[in-house]
Design an enzyme around this catalytic site. Sequence first.
Site, short mmCIF file in Angstrom:
data_model
loop_
_atom_site.label_atom_id
_atom_site.label_comp_id
_atom_site.label_asym_id
_atom_site.label_seq_id
_atom_site.Cartn_x
_atom_site.Cartn_y
_atom_site.Cartn_z
N HIS A 250 0.85 -1.18 0.00
CA HIS A 250 0.00 0.00 0.00
C HIS A 250 0.89 1.24 0.00
CE1 HIS A 250 -4.12 -1.75 0.99
NE2 HIS A 250 -3.32 -2.80 0.87
N CYS A 281 -8.14 -0.20 3.80
CA CYS A 281 -8.41 -1.37 4.64
C CYS A 281 -9.47 -0.98 5.65
CB CYS A 281 -7.15 -1.85 5.36
SG CYS A 281 -7.45 -3.26 6.45
N ASN A 290 -3.87 0.52 -2.55
CA ASN A 290 -2.78 -0.30 -3.05
C ASN A 290 -1.94 0.50 -4.04
OD1 ASN A 290 -3.55 -3.31 -2.23
ND2 ASN A 290 -5.43 -2.25 -2.81
#
Length: 343
Positions: A250, A281, A290
């Site tokens: 990420h 998340c 990401n």
Amino acid sequence: MGNLPSAAKHCLNYQQLLREHLWSGDSVAGALDAAQEASQLPGLPEYVKIVEVGPRDGLQNEKVIVPTDIKIELINQLSQTGLSVIEVTSFVSSRWVPQMADHAEVMRGIRQYPGVRYPVLTPNLQGFQHAVAAGATEIAVFGAASESFSKKNINCSIEESMGRFQEVISSARHMDIPVRGYVSCALGCPYEGSITPQKVTEVSKRLYGMGCYEISLGDTIGVGTPGSMKMMLESVMKEIPPGALAVHCHDTYGQALANILTALQMGINVVDSAVSGLGGCPYAKGASGNVATEDLIYMLNGMGLNTGVDLYKVMEAGEFICKAVNKTTNSKVAQASFNARLE
């Protein structure tokens, strides 16, 4: 402003610069031209497999439910880019991740292209059974190197999760269904802070020993640096060969591409990414998306590494999903391309 120097008058615009660098054509087909061969850095793999996680990991954190037909269209567009692996959905409880409640409909609705694999996430045996019933032919299980994150993310301890995974993996192997393993918080946890490389190694080794063909090591909150990536991989690679490892970065602190380059230099040749840098998340507040697939391909192309993926087509898929969910892309390459079209 006065007279400009002649060199400045003929300065390439953004669109021309992009055409110089956004290689496709022969590189997509697997052949490198002379310029690409000359740009190859020593010690790097010739081919890098990209695992596209945008439809699953990228969309799962969206607060507004994305229509099923939009998800299906995104996957179908990505299937035509040259990507060989697209993670499409997750067979988790809709109570925990409502964005993935339409998992069966997505599986039934997508067009499965030859040469493309479509894995799905399954947290337990029930999820695995539902995935198989929906037509899944490859799955993934997702563990964590952090006890606290495991309890928040999958509602059980690390030890309990291993018991669940063993059931899933045993059932999958009996049906000749390959299983990939994820290890979250490999470089840091939102609840515990730093995670030792030894802990990551322990969890990874157990998943690999159970039969996962590949272990994806995730920097879930994007706190890693090339230094911490190197230390973690050195530890894990004492137990698992680099050919069975992947990295999942990420970009919260802007370190994702640097961390990926470090992994490539250490022999890793599988990288997870998400179109347009989608993601986050749900159990790690502040974590950004990401690494963008577009930015990853641009970097790999610039180093002369073959991916088999057409960057232009990925950008088109990214533009589609960003318009559909009313978001601005997180991809620097896509942003530059958009700005060029405004000139």
